[in-house]
Motif scaffolding. Structure first.
Motif, mmCIF file in Angstrom:
data_model
loop_
_atom_site.group_PDB
_atom_site.id
_atom_site.type_symbol
_atom_site.label_atom_id
_atom_site.label_comp_id
_atom_site.label_asym_id
_atom_site.label_seq_id
_atom_site.Cartn_x
_atom_site.Cartn_y
_atom_site.Cartn_z
ATOM 1 N N HIS A 1 0.835 -1.142 0.000
ATOM 2 C CA HIS A 1 0.000 0.000 0.000
ATOM 3 C C HIS A 1 0.886 1.211 0.000
ATOM 4 O O HIS A 1 1.782 1.344 0.806
ATOM 5 C CB HIS A 1 -0.976 -0.259 1.092
ATOM 6 N N LEU B 1 2.381 4.975 0.013
ATOM 7 C CA LEU B 1 2.250 6.166 0.841
ATOM 8 C C LEU B 1 2.912 7.324 0.114
ATOM 9 O O LEU B 1 3.882 7.156 -0.616
ATOM 10 C CB LEU B 1 2.921 5.969 2.201
ATOM 11 N N THR C 1 3.435 11.679 6.204
ATOM 12 C CA THR C 1 3.130 10.495 5.411
ATOM 13 C C THR C 1 1.630 10.408 5.269
ATOM 14 O O THR C 1 0.906 10.464 6.259
ATOM 15 C CB THR C 1 3.668 9.234 6.104
ATOM 16 N N THR D 1 -1.729 8.333 3.445
ATOM 17 C CA THR D 1 -2.213 7.124 2.793
ATOM 18 C C THR D 1 -3.075 7.510 1.595
ATOM 19 O O THR D 1 -3.545 8.650 1.507
ATOM 20 C CB THR D 1 -3.052 6.284 3.768
ATOM 21 N N ARG E 1 -8.606 -3.195 7.360
ATOM 22 C CA ARG E 1 -7.550 -2.368 6.764
ATOM 23 C C ARG E 1 -7.690 -0.908 7.199
ATOM 24 O O ARG E 1 -6.701 -0.239 7.476
ATOM 25 C CB ARG E 1 -7.569 -2.483 5.242
ATOM 26 N N GLU F 1 -6.352 -0.624 10.700
ATOM 27 C CA GLU F 1 -4.890 -0.628 10.707
ATOM 28 C C GLU F 1 -4.354 0.714 10.218
ATOM 29 O O GLU F 1 -3.359 1.234 10.744
ATOM 30 C CB GLU F 1 -4.349 -1.776 9.851
ATOM 31 N N GLU F 2 -5.004 1.290 9.218
ATOM 32 C CA GLU F 2 -4.582 2.589 8.700
ATOM 33 C C GLU F 2 -4.758 3.679 9.760
ATOM 34 O O GLU F 2 -3.889 4.534 9.940
ATOM 35 C CB GLU F 2 -5.387 2.941 7.446
ATOM 36 N N LYS G 1 -4.626 3.360 12.933
ATOM 37 C CA LYS G 1 -3.547 3.204 13.913
ATOM 38 C C LYS G 1 -2.218 3.688 13.342
ATOM 39 O O LYS G 1 -1.451 4.338 14.032
ATOM 40 C CB LYS G 1 -3.430 1.748 14.350
ATOM 41 N N SER G 2 -1.967 3.368 12.076
ATOM 42 C CA SER G 2 -0.665 3.700 11.483
ATOM 43 C C SER G 2 -0.439 5.204 11.358
ATOM 44 O O SER G 2 0.701 5.657 11.391
ATOM 45 C CB SER G 2 -0.504 3.027 10.116
ATOM 46 N N ILE G 3 -1.509 5.975 11.231
ATOM 47 C CA ILE G 3 -1.334 7.431 11.135
ATOM 48 C C ILE G 3 -1.456 8.104 12.496
ATOM 49 O O ILE G 3 -1.405 9.320 12.603
ATOM 50 C CB ILE G 3 -2.306 8.073 10.120
ATOM 51 N N GLY G 4 -1.647 7.286 13.531
ATOM 52 C CA GLY G 4 -1.622 7.825 14.885
ATOM 53 C C GLY G 4 -2.923 8.405 15.391
ATOM 54 O O GLY G 4 -2.912 9.181 16.348
ATOM 55 N N GLU H 1 -7.182 -5.143 21.563
ATOM 56 C CA GLU H 1 -6.601 -3.811 21.335
ATOM 57 C C GLU H 1 -7.290 -2.776 22.223
ATOM 58 O O GLU H 1 -6.637 -1.904 22.793
ATOM 59 C CB GLU H 1 -6.761 -3.392 19.867
#
Length: 145
Positions: A1, A3, A14, A16, A54, A57-58, A60-63, A95
């Motif tokens: 995926h 970025l 960053t 998405t 997904r 997860e996204e 979480k990944s961007i905070g 989680e």
């Protein structure tokens, strides 16, 4: 995926594809969280559990800081839970506990519903007892589950 990275001397960002497509990077965290919840509901309506996961997860990944209502939205997306989705539901629940978020009556209703779909009525009883221990009062929708 893929970025997209934007940099300046002092900042590096960053993004998405979803953030770029929806101008998400221009929104406040609260506005962004609401947009992601809508995306979760859209995928849920289409029965696309993998896409829901997904998005989670996204987020979480961007905070993004996920709250109890957001987790409830995620847990509620498993409405048509299949045995192969049990582990994903469990992961979300874990989680939420790991993030030390309070479980409310909606959360417990979803957890009870999960155990009912698995025909695990002992866990249903244990969950209701846990609700009582945590001073979460079961409401009508809890008992209708």
């Amino acid at each position: 995926h893929k970025l997209l990275r934007l940099s300046s001397r002092t900042f590096s960002f960053t993004f998405t594809p979803f953030q770029i497509e929806t101008n998400e990077y221009k929104l406040s965290p609260t506005e962004s969280l609401e947009r992601y919840k809508k995306k979760i509901l859209e995928f849920n309506a289409k029965g696309q559990i993998d896409s829901v996961f997904r998005v989670f997860e996204e987020m979480k990944s961007i905070g993004l800081s996920l709250d109890t209502p957001t987790y409830n939205t995620l847990l509620g997306s498993f409405e048509n839970l299949k045995p192969e989705d049990y582990s994903k539901f469990e992961k979300l629940k874990e989680e939420m506990v790991k993030d030390q978020l309070p479980l409310n009556s909606d959360t417990y209703r979803l957890i009870i519903w999960y155990h009912v779909t698995k025909n695990d009525f002992q866990q249903v009883e244990q969950t209701i007892e846990e609700m009582k221990r945590n001073n979460v009062v079961p409401n009508q929708s809890t008992y209708n589950t």
